[in-house]
Scaffold this active site. Structure first.
Site, PDB file in Angstrom:
ATOM      1  N   ALA A  53       4.305   4.144   3.225  1.00 50.17           N
ATOM      2  CA  ALA A  53       3.927   2.919   2.523  1.00 50.17           C
ATOM      3  C   ALA A  53       4.037   1.768   3.513  1.00 50.17           C
ATOM      4  O   ALA A  53       4.609   1.917   4.598  1.00 50.17           O
ATOM      5  CB  ALA A  53       4.840   2.680   1.326  1.00 50.17           C
ATOM      6  N   LYS A  54       3.488   0.618   3.152  1.00 47.90           N
ATOM      7  CA  LYS A  54       3.656  -0.590   3.957  1.00 47.90           C
ATOM      8  C   LYS A  54       3.293  -1.753   3.071  1.00 47.90           C
ATOM      9  O   LYS A  54       2.497  -1.610   2.137  1.00 47.90           O
ATOM     10  CB  LYS A  54       2.712  -0.543   5.161  1.00 47.90           C
ATOM     11  CG  LYS A  54       3.161  -1.381   6.341  1.00 47.90           C
ATOM     12  CD  LYS A  54       4.311  -0.725   7.064  1.00 47.90           C
ATOM     13  CE  LYS A  54       4.652  -1.403   8.367  1.00 47.90           C
ATOM     14  NZ  LYS A  54       5.640  -0.647   9.139  1.00 47.90           N
ATOM     15  N   GLY A  55       3.852  -2.926   3.346  1.00 48.32           N
ATOM     16  CA  GLY A  55       3.516  -4.068   2.511  1.00 48.32           C
ATOM     17  C   GLY A  55       3.821  -5.366   3.201  1.00 48.32           C
ATOM     18  O   GLY A  55       4.225  -5.385   4.366  1.00 48.32           O
ATOM     19  N   ASP A  99      10.551  -5.412   8.364  1.00 53.28           N
ATOM     20  CA  ASP A  99       9.479  -5.295   9.350  1.00 53.28           C
ATOM     21  C   ASP A  99       9.343  -6.680   9.995  1.00 53.28           C
ATOM     22  O   ASP A  99      10.240  -7.500   9.856  1.00 53.28           O
ATOM     23  CB  ASP A  99       8.192  -4.868   8.629  1.00 53.28           C
ATOM     24  CG  ASP A  99       7.170  -4.243   9.575  1.00 53.28           C
ATOM     25  OD1 ASP A  99       6.873  -4.861  10.603  1.00 53.28           O
ATOM     26  OD2 ASP A  99       6.673  -3.155   9.273  1.00 53.28           O
ATOM     27  N   VAL A 102       0.866  -1.176   0.000  1.00 51.53           N
ATOM     28  CA  VAL A 102       0.000   0.000   0.000  1.00 51.53           C
ATOM     29  C   VAL A 102       0.904   1.228   0.000  1.00 51.53           C
ATOM     30  O   VAL A 102       1.737   1.396   0.889  1.00 51.53           O
ATOM     31  CB  VAL A 102      -0.920   0.032   1.247  1.00 51.53           C
ATOM     32  CG1 VAL A 102      -1.692   1.343   1.307  1.00 51.53           C
ATOM     33  CG2 VAL A 102      -1.869  -1.148   1.242  1.00 51.53           C
TER      34      VAL A 102
END
Length: 411
Positions: free
Chosen positions: A101-103, A142, A56
């Site tokens: 952002a992150k995924g 992460d 995202v």
């Protein structure tokens, strides 16, 4: 309240304080792009396995998007959305030129061999390589990922775009990672705590600390606090909780927790119920584990005068209200744990320049960013007559909104 609901609530409160236009408010909330890809790999036994990967990308008004990639069986799209949005505000509070952002990939990394993880990472990179990049979106490790994961992404990306170390941060030192990155979030927590205590005429030395979570962030924070004269009286992790009101010997505890995979059974302290860790007697409580641990059930019992949020979203909004009535000062996650992303930014800068810094420079730059960040948050608290959490949110949201308007969002 889940992470997404809490983040949205804080955003809406901040935008009301700032008096943002409702159309702009809506535009800031909607993610720039959501990517969902299928990743099929051959397993070691020859069978095929399919996983869903996604990213995202929330906002790029202030610069390339930045955020972690997690490998976890329950990678929930809502949570990833919340965390991407949170990264937008966090990078703005830290005053570094990024958006959020992150995924992640929905998988259990514990059930995959190293070679399966490598294949999965490479397939994922092949699917998103044209959507990430030095000036578009810069991933980082992460939950369930690490420096090795970043090395595989870097290598796979290079096959398409040539060598570009700045495409990911949190890399191994040998591949352009930054010195000081390992300790960065914990060191940022130290600098943030110092700034907060100084504001109240106190210093780290002579204060009593409780640390929940003894992973990367908690263990570094505890170590640096005790080096600076703070007394860590209780620590917990997944294995259990321990307490010694005279102060725990952190270097010995570190050795013990590496050897025994946890703090449980450490001879220099007494075991206590892990559920009571948050309500132990102390001056400063540092939740450095999971989200939502401080809630309306236990908020009334908390004895700490200060809470420094090293974890993401450890305090529920209901608990926030109870604690502020009790006069407890909460230093919000969006500022307190931004040391990690700040040193990621330093890594990116070093890679782009092709010139690496020594560790002392990294730590000094981090100190100045964290110190200035606290001043900026306090300034917003005075302007809008609000607590530190809203001070940080209004600071972040305002910076993003200003950049968005300056770039011409209505055209």
């Amino acid at each position: 309240m889940n992470a997404l609901a809490a983040t949205n609530r804080n955003f809406k409160l901040a935008s009301r304080l700032l008096g943002l236009d409702s159309k702009l408010e809506k535009s800031l909330l909607i993610p720039f792009r959501e990517i969902k890809v299928e990743c099929t790999i051959p397993k070691d036994d020859g069978t095929l396995a399919s996983f869903v990967g996604f990213r995202v990308q929330h906002d790029n008004a202030r610069g390339p998007m930045k955020g972690g990639i997690r490998y976890h069986p329950e990678v929930d799209p809502d949570e990833v959305n919340a965390l991407a949005q949170l990264m937008t505000w966090k990078t703005a509070v830290a005053n570094i030129p990024y958006g959020g952002a992150k995924g992640g990939i929905g998988c259990d990394p514990g059930q995959l061999s190293l070679s399966e993880l490598e294949r999965l990472t490479r397939v994922f990179t092949q699917k998103i390589h044209d959507l990430i990049g030095v000036s578009t979106d810069v991933p980082a490790p992460d939950m369930g990922t690490n420096a090795q994961t970043m090395a595989w992404i870097l290598d796979e990306y290079a096959k398409f775009h040539g060598y570009s170390p700045a495409v990911v941060t949190g890399k191994p030192i040998d591949l352009g990672g930054s010195l000081g990155r390992e300790a960065a979030t914990g060191r940022g927590v130290l600098f943030a705590t110092e700034a907060l205590l100084n504001e109240h005429g106190k210093s780290i030395a002579g204060q009593q600390f409780v640390v929940q979570g003894f992973g990367n962030v908690g263990s570094w924070a505890a170590q640096l606090i005790s080096e600076n004269g703070g007394k860590v009286v209780a620590v917990s992790d997944i294995s259990g909780a321990i307490k010694n009101s005279k102060g725990i010997d952190i270097p010995s505890l570190l050795k013990h927790s590496v050897a025994n995979r946890g703090v449980k059974g450490f001879s220099g302290a007494d075991p206590i119920d892990p559920n009571s860790i948050l309500v132990e007697d102390c001056d400063v409580l540092i939740p450095a584990a999971l989200g939502g641990v401080i809630n309306r059930e236990n908020a009334n019992e908390i004895k700490a005068k200060f809470i420094v949020e090293a974890a993401n979203h450890p305090t529920d909004p209901e608990a926030d209200e109870i604690l502020s009535k009790k006069g407890v000062t909460i230093l919000p996650d969006i500022y307190a744990n931004s040391g990690g992303v700040t040193v990621s930014y330093f890594e990116w800068v070093q890679n782009i320049q092709g010139f690496m810094w020594d560790e002392e420079k990294v730590n000094n730059e981090l100190r100045s960013y964290m110190t200035n960040g606290f001043k900026d948050v306090k300034e917003m608290c005075r302007t809008h007559n609000c607590d530190l959490r809203m001070g940080a949110f209004t600071l972040g949201v305002n910076r993003v909104a200003r950049a968005t308007v300056l770039r011409g969002w209505e055209a």
